[in-house]
Design a protein around this motif. Structure first.
Motif, PDB file in Angstrom:
ATOM      1  N   LEU A 237       0.707  -1.289   0.055  1.00  0.00           N
ATOM      2  CA  LEU A 237      -0.157   0.068   0.082  1.00  0.00           C
ATOM      3  C   LEU A 237       1.043   1.214  -0.084  1.00  0.00           C
ATOM      4  CD1 LEU A 237      -2.585  -1.160   2.802  1.00  0.00           C
ATOM      5  CD2 LEU A 237      -3.024  -0.899   0.412  1.00  0.00           C
ATOM      6  N   GLY A 238       1.097   1.941  -1.157  1.00  0.00           N
ATOM      7  CA  GLY A 238       2.110   2.814  -1.355  1.00  0.00           C
ATOM      8  C   GLY A 238       3.337   2.450  -0.961  1.00  0.00           C
ATOM      9  N   ASN A 239       4.203   2.992  -0.002  1.00  0.00           N
ATOM     10  CA  ASN A 239       5.301   2.452   0.361  1.00  0.00           C
ATOM     11  C   ASN A 239       5.504   1.287   1.649  1.00  0.00           C
ATOM     12  OD1 ASN A 239       6.923   3.949  -1.239  1.00  0.00           O
ATOM     13  ND2 ASN A 239       6.583   5.820  -0.097  1.00  0.00           N
ATOM     14  N   GLU A 240       4.128   0.912   2.104  1.00  0.00           N
ATOM     15  CA  GLU A 240       3.809  -0.135   3.215  1.00  0.00           C
ATOM     16  C   GLU A 240       3.619  -1.237   2.747  1.00  0.00           C
ATOM     17  OE1 GLU A 240       2.122   1.592   7.420  1.00  0.00           O
ATOM     18  OE2 GLU A 240       0.676   0.074   5.928  1.00  0.00           O
ATOM     19  N   TRP A 241       4.475  -2.188   3.311  1.00  0.00           N
ATOM     20  CA  TRP A 241       4.379  -3.652   2.845  1.00  0.00           C
ATOM     21  C   TRP A 241       3.427  -4.243   3.963  1.00  0.00           C
ATOM     22  CZ3 TRP A 241       6.318  -6.336  -1.249  1.00  0.00           C
ATOM     23  CH2 TRP A 241       7.128  -5.516  -2.201  1.00  0.00           C
ATOM     24  N   ILE A 242       2.718  -5.032   3.902  1.00  0.00           N
ATOM     25  CA  ILE A 242       1.918  -5.810   4.583  1.00  0.00           C
ATOM     26  C   ILE A 242       2.285  -7.223   4.519  1.00  0.00           C
ATOM     27  CG2 ILE A 242      -0.303  -6.379   5.826  1.00  0.00           C
ATOM     28  CD1 ILE A 242      -1.304  -3.722   5.010  1.00  0.00           C
ATOM     29  N   VAL A 243       2.445  -8.182   5.363  1.00  0.00           N
ATOM     30  CA  VAL A 243       2.543  -9.610   5.138  1.00  0.00           C
ATOM     31  C   VAL A 243       1.719 -10.358   6.006  1.00  0.00           C
ATOM     32  CG1 VAL A 243       4.183 -11.586   4.803  1.00  0.00           C
ATOM     33  CG2 VAL A 243       5.032  -9.465   4.193  1.00  0.00           C
ATOM     34  N   TYR A 244       0.752 -11.098   5.226  1.00  0.00           N
ATOM     35  CA  TYR A 244      -0.270 -11.968   5.914  1.00  0.00           C
ATOM     36  C   TYR A 244       0.277 -13.182   5.918  1.00  0.00           C
ATOM     37  CZ  TYR A 244      -3.318  -8.106   4.484  1.00  0.00           C
ATOM     38  OH  TYR A 244      -3.602  -6.792   3.958  1.00  0.00           O
ATOM     39  N   PHE A 245      -0.039 -14.059   6.910  1.00  0.00           N
ATOM     40  CA  PHE A 245       0.473 -15.419   7.073  1.00  0.00           C
ATOM     41  C   PHE A 245      -0.317 -16.259   8.149  1.00  0.00           C
ATOM     42  CE2 PHE A 245       2.897 -12.708   9.823  1.00  0.00           C
ATOM     43  CZ  PHE A 245       2.658 -13.035  11.156  1.00  0.00           C
ATOM     44  N   ASP A 246      -0.396 -17.651   8.081  1.00  0.00           N
ATOM     45  CA  ASP A 246      -1.075 -18.580   8.625  1.00  0.00           C
ATOM     46  C   ASP A 246      -0.458 -18.812   9.817  1.00  0.00           C
ATOM     47  OD1 ASP A 246      -2.958 -20.301   9.620  1.00  0.00           O
ATOM     48  OD2 ASP A 246      -3.118 -21.416   7.767  1.00  0.00           O
ATOM     49  N   LYS A 247      -0.833 -18.451  11.364  1.00  0.00           N
ATOM     50  CA  LYS A 247      -0.356 -18.916  12.327  1.00  0.00           C
ATOM     51  C   LYS A 247      -0.988 -20.275  12.649  1.00  0.00           C
ATOM     52  CE  LYS A 247       0.570 -14.524  14.964  1.00  0.00           C
ATOM     53  NZ  LYS A 247       0.247 -13.638  15.993  1.00  0.00           N
ATOM     54  N   TYR A 248      -0.701 -21.315  11.948  1.00  0.00           N
ATOM     55  CA  TYR A 248      -1.386 -22.560  11.814  1.00  0.00           C
ATOM     56  C   TYR A 248      -1.525 -23.478  13.169  1.00  0.00           C
ATOM     57  CZ  TYR A 248       2.864 -24.657  10.923  1.00  0.00           C
ATOM     58  OH  TYR A 248       4.319 -24.893  10.939  1.00  0.00           O
ATOM     59  N   THR A 249      -0.559 -23.240  13.986  1.00  0.00           N
ATOM     60  CA  THR A 249      -0.751 -24.142  15.018  1.00  0.00           C
ATOM     61  C   THR A 249      -1.776 -23.449  16.209  1.00  0.00           C
ATOM     62  OG1 THR A 249       1.281 -23.001  16.176  1.00  0.00           O
ATOM     63  CG2 THR A 249       1.504 -25.277  14.963  1.00  0.00           C
ATOM     64  N   GLU A 250      -2.011 -22.180  16.016  1.00  0.00           N
ATOM     65  CA  GLU A 250      -2.862 -21.248  16.752  1.00  0.00           C
ATOM     66  C   GLU A 250      -4.190 -21.083  16.068  1.00  0.00           C
ATOM     67  OE1 GLU A 250      -1.009 -17.739  18.086  1.00  0.00           O
ATOM     68  OE2 GLU A 250       0.888 -18.613  18.367  1.00  0.00           O
ATOM     69  N   HIS A 251      -4.272 -21.653  14.966  1.00  0.00           N
ATOM     70  CA  HIS A 251      -5.723 -21.631  14.239  1.00  0.00           C
ATOM     71  C   HIS A 251      -5.851 -20.150  13.872  1.00  0.00           C
ATOM     72  CE1 HIS A 251      -5.626 -26.070  14.390  1.00  0.00           C
ATOM     73  NE2 HIS A 251      -5.610 -25.809  15.757  1.00  0.00           N
ATOM     74  N   TYR A 253      -4.903 -16.131  11.673  1.00  0.00           N
ATOM     75  CA  TYR A 253      -3.897 -15.478  10.995  1.00  0.00           C
ATOM     76  C   TYR A 253      -3.105 -14.349  11.570  1.00  0.00           C
ATOM     77  CZ  TYR A 253      -3.689 -16.863   6.023  1.00  0.00           C
ATOM     78  OH  TYR A 253      -3.386 -17.373   4.747  1.00  0.00           O
ATOM     79  N   GLY A 254      -2.059 -14.178  10.831  1.00  0.00           N
ATOM     80  CA  GLY A 254      -1.371 -12.948  11.496  1.00  0.00           C
ATOM     81  C   GLY A 254      -0.761 -12.047  10.430  1.00  0.00           C
ATOM     82  N   ALA A 255      -0.416 -10.998  10.625  1.00  0.00           N
ATOM     83  CA  ALA A 255       0.100 -10.005   9.685  1.00  0.00           C
ATOM     84  C   ALA A 255       1.217  -9.045  10.461  1.00  0.00           C
ATOM     85  CB  ALA A 255      -1.212  -9.195   9.470  1.00  0.00           C
ATOM     86  N   ILE A 256       2.326  -8.626   9.631  1.00  0.00           N
ATOM     87  CA  ILE A 256       3.073  -7.789   9.894  1.00  0.00           C
ATOM     88  C   ILE A 256       3.266  -6.660   8.814  1.00  0.00           C
ATOM     89  CG2 ILE A 256       4.483  -9.232  11.515  1.00  0.00           C
ATOM     90  CD1 ILE A 256       6.146  -9.952   8.827  1.00  0.00           C
ATOM     91  N   LYS A 257       3.813  -5.450   9.169  1.00  0.00           N
ATOM     92  CA  LYS A 257       3.864  -4.292   8.048  1.00  0.00           C
ATOM     93  C   LYS A 257       5.464  -3.958   8.148  1.00  0.00           C
ATOM     94  CE  LYS A 257       1.791  -0.368  10.652  1.00  0.00           C
ATOM     95  NZ  LYS A 257       0.934   0.501  10.566  1.00  0.00           N
TER      96      LYS A 257
END
Length: 296
Positions: A237-251, A253-257
């Protein structure tokens, strides 16, 4: 699959699977990249029909230069190929095809989480996935887990009809799965999962290349935290990255930017995704395309 957005007024579409992928393709949308709403009451848009297991795990959709949506997916836990179909509208799909991308290799255990990235310079698509080949990369093979020792492989195509020979794309010196590559100003960023069990990693890392087909750099330090993460998909988004991922053992989703791909902030508590959403990918669609999907 990754997407770059120029405006916060974009409409984003998340393609994903649920459970073991038996019922097929699920879709959700968002206008802010944080809050996601299911489409079709979270019912499947496409039921898998190919391979003995008839699964549709890890769907990856790319809008092609030809205007079609091209999708690949994992058809089985154990297979030497992947699934492929295309669509003009994400509703009506072509006949599903099995692409035997690893058929010329002996001792292939799996073909997991395929993705597609387009190279603007050569006008070529690269399809890539993770596979274990018996007897290869024995230095990272665990005796108690001798069937899971993946590296990333690829083929290229211009038309999804004829394909180049399969080649090794990334050998980082560890068991690697879930590669997801984005074109960033004609350079390429690969998000990947370090699948190492001893000593345990199970996290997301980054590699870089000037060319889509590599060579890619040494993997970075982990960008995710003290939990098991897999299935990264990113949005810019513009200059900002967002990465989504599956915290699969915790059932869940997570995200970092991040603004620089180096320093990351956890925003997992700010995202809202459909219950049961598993490994997926994100694209941008038009408001007109969204309205058609909402009528399903």
């Amino acid at each position: 699959m990754n997407v770059q957005a120029q405006s916060k007024k974009e409409t984003y579409l998340f393609a994903y699977f649920k459970d073991n992928g038996e019922d097929g393709l699920h879709l959700a949308y968002s206008t802010d990249a944080y809050n996601w709403t299911t489409l079709k009451n979270d019912k499947s848009f496409l039921t898998p029909t190919i391979s003995n297991d008839k699964l549709m795990r890890d769907p990856c959709i790319l809008r092609g230069a030809d205007g079609l949506f091209h999708m690949v997916w994992t058809v089985s836990w154990k297979s030497n190929g992947i699934g492929y179909a295309s669509s003009k509208d994400l509703i009506n799909w072509s006949a599903q095809q099995f692409l035997p991308v690893m058929e010329k290799e002996e001792g292939v255990g799996n073909s997991w989480a395929p993705e597609i990235t387009f190279d603007n310079k050569s006008k070529t698509y690269m399809i890539y996935w993770s596979s274990t080949i018996k007897g290869k990369f024995s230095e990272t093979l665990l005796k108690k887990d001798d069937k899971n020792n993946n590296r990333i492989y690829y083929v290229t195509t211009k038309d999804f009809k004829s394909f180049s020979p399969t080649k090794l794309l990334y050998e980082p010196g560890f068991n690697v799965i879930d590669a997801s590559i984005v074109n960033d100003n004609d350079k390429f960023v690969m998000f990947l999962k370090d699948e190492t069990k001893e000593p345990v990693q199970k996290n997301i890392k980054i590699a870089h290349s000037d060319n889509l087909t590599g060579p890619y750099s040494k993997a970075s330090e982990p960008i995710t935290g003290n939990y098991w993460a897999e299935g990264p998909t990113s949005l810019k988004l513009g200059n900002e990255w967002i990465v989504y991922f599956d915290k699969y053992t915790e059932h869940k989703y997570g995200a970092i930017k991040s603004n620089d791909l180096n320093t990351w902030t956890d925003v997992s508590d700010k995202i809202s995704l459909p219950k049961g959403l598993r490994h997926g990918t994100i694209i941008t669609i038009t408001k007109k395309e969204l309205k058609k999907l909402q009528k399903q």
